[in-house]
Motif scaffolding. Structure first.
Motif, mmCIF file in Angstrom:
data_model
loop_
_atom_site.group_PDB
_atom_site.id
_atom_site.type_symbol
_atom_site.label_atom_id
_atom_site.label_comp_id
_atom_site.label_asym_id
_atom_site.label_seq_id
_atom_site.Cartn_x
_atom_site.Cartn_y
_atom_site.Cartn_z
ATOM 1 N N ILE A 312 126.512 97.668 -6.573
ATOM 2 C CA ILE A 312 126.945 96.973 -5.356
ATOM 3 C C ILE A 312 127.837 97.880 -4.516
ATOM 4 C CG2 ILE A 312 128.339 95.045 -4.493
ATOM 5 C CD1 ILE A 312 127.393 93.429 -6.931
ATOM 6 N N HIS A 313 128.711 98.626 -5.175
ATOM 7 C CA HIS A 313 129.595 99.550 -4.479
ATOM 8 C C HIS A 313 128.784 100.540 -3.641
ATOM 9 C CE1 HIS A 313 132.123 103.217 -4.137
ATOM 10 N NE2 HIS A 313 133.124 102.346 -3.988
ATOM 11 N N THR A 314 127.729 101.091 -4.232
ATOM 12 C CA THR A 314 126.880 102.042 -3.515
ATOM 13 C C THR A 314 126.178 101.372 -2.340
ATOM 14 O OG1 THR A 314 126.493 103.291 -5.554
ATOM 15 C CG2 THR A 314 124.954 103.661 -3.735
ATOM 16 N N MET A 315 125.699 100.145 -2.553
ATOM 17 C CA MET A 315 125.008 99.428 -1.484
ATOM 18 C C MET A 315 125.915 99.178 -0.285
ATOM 19 S SD MET A 315 122.938 96.580 -3.742
ATOM 20 C CE MET A 315 122.332 95.735 -2.290
ATOM 21 N N VAL A 316 127.130 98.725 -0.546
ATOM 22 C CA VAL A 316 128.068 98.431 0.539
ATOM 23 C C VAL A 316 128.537 99.720 1.198
ATOM 24 C CG1 VAL A 316 130.298 97.410 1.126
ATOM 25 C CG2 VAL A 316 128.814 96.275 -0.538
ATOM 26 N N GLN A 317 128.866 100.708 0.377
ATOM 27 C CA GLN A 317 129.369 101.976 0.896
ATOM 28 C C GLN A 317 128.335 102.662 1.794
ATOM 29 O OE1 GLN A 317 130.097 105.338 -1.916
ATOM 30 N NE2 GLN A 317 132.205 105.203 -1.213
ATOM 31 N N ASN A 318 127.055 102.552 1.436
ATOM 32 C CA ASN A 318 125.996 103.202 2.196
ATOM 33 C C ASN A 318 125.455 102.335 3.334
ATOM 34 O OD1 ASN A 318 126.305 105.293 0.430
ATOM 35 N ND2 ASN A 318 124.333 105.053 -0.576
ATOM 36 N N GLY A 319 126.019 101.133 3.486
ATOM 37 C CA GLY A 319 125.594 100.272 4.587
ATOM 38 C C GLY A 319 124.134 99.877 4.514
ATOM 39 N N LEU A 320 123.659 99.561 3.300
ATOM 40 C CA LEU A 320 122.237 99.239 3.112
ATOM 41 C C LEU A 320 121.782 98.080 3.985
ATOM 42 C CD1 LEU A 320 119.570 99.659 1.454
ATOM 43 C CD2 LEU A 320 120.430 97.837 -0.036
ATOM 44 N N VAL A 321 122.494 96.961 3.928
ATOM 45 C CA VAL A 321 122.055 95.769 4.667
ATOM 46 C C VAL A 321 122.093 95.980 6.178
ATOM 47 C CG1 VAL A 321 122.572 93.347 5.154
ATOM 48 C CG2 VAL A 321 122.576 94.172 2.786
ATOM 49 N N PRO A 322 123.183 96.523 6.755
ATOM 50 C CA PRO A 322 123.151 96.799 8.198
ATOM 51 C C PRO A 322 122.013 97.740 8.596
ATOM 52 C CG PRO A 322 125.399 96.896 7.389
ATOM 53 C CD PRO A 322 124.517 96.788 6.188
ATOM 54 N N ALA A 323 121.704 98.703 7.722
ATOM 55 C CA ALA A 323 120.615 99.632 8.020
ATOM 56 C C ALA A 323 119.274 98.891 8.054
ATOM 57 C CB ALA A 323 120.571 100.748 6.982
ATOM 58 N N ILE A 324 119.071 97.978 7.098
ATOM 59 C CA ILE A 324 117.846 97.174 7.089
ATOM 60 C C ILE A 324 117.790 96.291 8.325
ATOM 61 C CG2 ILE A 324 116.615 95.316 5.906
ATOM 62 C CD1 ILE A 324 117.597 96.454 3.267
ATOM 63 N N GLN A 325 118.906 95.649 8.655
ATOM 64 C CA GLN A 325 118.950 94.785 9.835
ATOM 65 C C GLN A 325 118.593 95.556 11.099
ATOM 66 O OE1 GLN A 325 123.002 93.517 9.202
ATOM 67 N NE2 GLN A 325 122.373 91.460 8.545
ATOM 68 N N ASP A 326 119.153 96.752 11.239
ATOM 69 C CA ASP A 326 118.873 97.573 12.422
ATOM 70 C C ASP A 326 117.409 97.976 12.462
ATOM 71 O OD1 ASP A 326 121.493 97.406 13.219
ATOM 72 O OD2 ASP A 326 122.074 99.378 12.441
ATOM 73 N N TYR A 327 116.880 98.377 11.311
ATOM 74 C CA TYR A 327 115.484 98.819 11.288
ATOM 75 C C TYR A 327 114.549 97.667 11.660
ATOM 76 C CZ TYR A 327 111.123 100.965 10.025
ATOM 77 O OH TYR A 327 109.849 101.461 10.081
ATOM 78 N N ILE A 328 114.770 96.508 11.057
ATOM 79 C CA ILE A 328 113.911 95.355 11.338
ATOM 80 C C ILE A 328 114.001 94.980 12.809
ATOM 81 C CG2 ILE A 328 113.487 92.919 10.808
ATOM 82 C CD1 ILE A 328 112.719 94.897 8.581
ATOM 83 N N ALA A 329 115.210 94.994 13.356
ATOM 84 C CA ALA A 329 115.387 94.653 14.774
ATOM 85 C C ALA A 329 114.686 95.657 15.677
ATOM 86 C CB ALA A 329 116.879 94.599 15.106
ATOM 87 N N ASN A 330 114.754 96.942 15.326
ATOM 88 C CA ASN A 330 114.164 97.985 16.159
ATOM 89 C C ASN A 330 112.647 98.088 16.014
ATOM 90 O OD1 ASN A 330 116.695 98.715 17.148
ATOM 91 N ND2 ASN A 330 117.034 100.222 15.534
ATOM 92 N N HIS A 331 112.101 97.513 14.935
ATOM 93 C CA HIS A 331 110.658 97.580 14.697
ATOM 94 C C HIS A 331 110.053 96.186 14.557
ATOM 95 C CE1 HIS A 331 112.165 101.552 13.539
ATOM 96 N NE2 HIS A 331 110.971 102.007 13.845
ATOM 97 N N ALA A 332 110.662 95.204 15.198
ATOM 98 C CA ALA A 332 110.194 93.820 15.084
ATOM 99 C C ALA A 332 108.748 93.670 15.540
ATOM 100 C CB ALA A 332 111.101 92.890 15.898
ATOM 101 N N ASP A 333 108.370 94.381 16.587
ATOM 102 C CA ASP A 333 107.007 94.268 17.102
ATOM 103 C C ASP A 333 105.978 94.730 16.076
ATOM 104 O OD1 ASP A 333 107.986 93.274 19.427
ATOM 105 O OD2 ASP A 333 107.841 95.158 20.557
ATOM 106 N N VAL A 334 106.298 95.809 15.349
ATOM 107 C CA VAL A 334 105.368 96.320 14.340
ATOM 108 C C VAL A 334 105.156 95.290 13.240
ATOM 109 C CG1 VAL A 334 105.012 98.088 12.574
ATOM 110 C CG2 VAL A 334 105.968 98.706 14.801
#
Length: 345
Positions: A312-334
């Motif tokens: 969990i420490h690695t996930m939070v430290q690396n910003g996994l969820v925000p990165a997924i959120q950004d990717y999904i938002a930026n590629h929603a059309d795909v």
């Protein structure tokens, strides 16, 4: 960072959960823990309150309870309040070793799905005995019994993100668990999923992989539906334990020569056991929700609990969820177009 902990979930709670918290607290100076559960029972086993807060709850969700009903009815349970703390921004991640179905329900209905993800899925890290890495990501491991091709497509992106951001794999190889390696293998869902994944932008898709090749480094990310994923996981766990037990029985019951031989290969056997130990990587992650939601085995003890907090420490430290959120938002059309194509098929 703050981790909300369901201190009452698991076969050995709260003792082993608290021991894992203290071990992790001593390992990471930047983690604070909020323990939700019976205050008296937690205090009885907690040695040091440094960076540990207790939030008393009178209720808990039992292992055998119906998940969704339990989440809705037991609003003051340790699991529900821990998940709510994450939803309200009071904690960065949610941990439990309790009822799997209830954890999934809490993650989806309380923490909430990432916009653009149809179905969050459970991902776990398993050992690889051959290949470029010593582990691989596999999902879904049981969050969804059935999946459409579009869901498997999304799992490919989620698993790819996890492998890259948490495990540090560069350009992870993504494979689809199927009956054979040929493109036309499997049912209609898997055939359609093959086509979608093969066209997926930014995915290093390598095609189908067979179950017998999973531990041989066939792929860095293996995509599957929850039913097949959970079955494969239990088969792998059971086989590993059986092999280790058979070796031990053969050595102990084989006479003096066998025992002497066992002493000579003791270190090698220990190395094999460690290599097959899936608990070193932590717990199963519910990917596709708005914060890290991680569960570990109900039978987890201190070491596995602490390993999960490191995860969990690695996930939070690396910003996994925000990165997924950004990717999904930026590629929603795909993703949207792909889901529409799948539904037409």
């Amino acid at each position: 960072m703050k981790i909300a902990v369901d201190a009452m979930g698991g076969d050995y709670a709260p003792l082993e959960i608290v021991k894992g918290v203290e071990k992790s607290r001593d390992q990471f100076s930047d983690i604070e823990f909020i323990l939700f559960g019976d205050e008296a029972k937690i205090k009885a086993v907690l040695k040091d309150t440094t960076r540990v807060t207790i939030h008393h709850t009178d209720d808990m969700i039992e292992m055998g309870e119906e998940p969704v009903r339990a989440i809705r009815r037991k609003k003051n349970s340790s699991m529900v309040l821990a998940a709510t703390a994450v939803k309200n921004g009071e904690a960065d991640a949610f941990f439990s070793a309790g009822n799997t179905g209830a954890i999934l329900a809490a993650g989806i209905f309380i923490v909430g799905r990432i916009k653009g993800i149809d179905r969050p899925a459970l991902a776990t890290v398993l050992p690889s005995v051959d290949g470029p890495h010593d582990s691989f990501v596999m999902m879904d491991m049981g969050a969804n019994a059935e999946s459409k091709a579009a869901h498997l497509y999304q799992y490919g992106f989620l698993g790819d993100f996890y492998a890259e951001k948490v495990l540090g794999f560069e350009n992870p190889r993504v494979g689809l668990l199927n009956l054979g390696t040929e493109e036309d293998k499997g049912d209609e869902v898997h055939k359609e999923a093959w086509q979608l994944l093969n066209k997926a932008p930014k995915l290093n898709y390598i095609g189908n992989v067979e179950a017998r090749e999973l531990l041989n480094g066939a792929a860095d990310v293996v995509v599957t539906d929850g039913s097949n994923g959970n079955t494969a996981l239990k088969a792998i766990e059971g086989t590993a334990l059986t092999i280790i037990n058979l070796l031990k029985e053969s050595i102990l019951g084989g006479g003096i020569k066998a025992k002497l031989g066992g002493l000579l290969i003791k270190d090698a056997l220990r190395g094999m056991r460690d290599k097959l130990d899936y608990t070193k990587a932590g717990g199963a992650v519910l990917l596709g929700v708005n914060a890290p939601v991680v569960k570990t085995h109900g039978s987890a003890k201190e070491r596995e609990v602490a390993n999960t907090f490191a995860q969990i420490h690695t996930m939070v430290q690396n910003g996994l969820v925000p990165a997924i959120q950004d990717y999904i938002a930026n590629h929603a059309d795909v993703i949207k177009v792909t889901a529409n194509e799948e539904s037409k098929g």
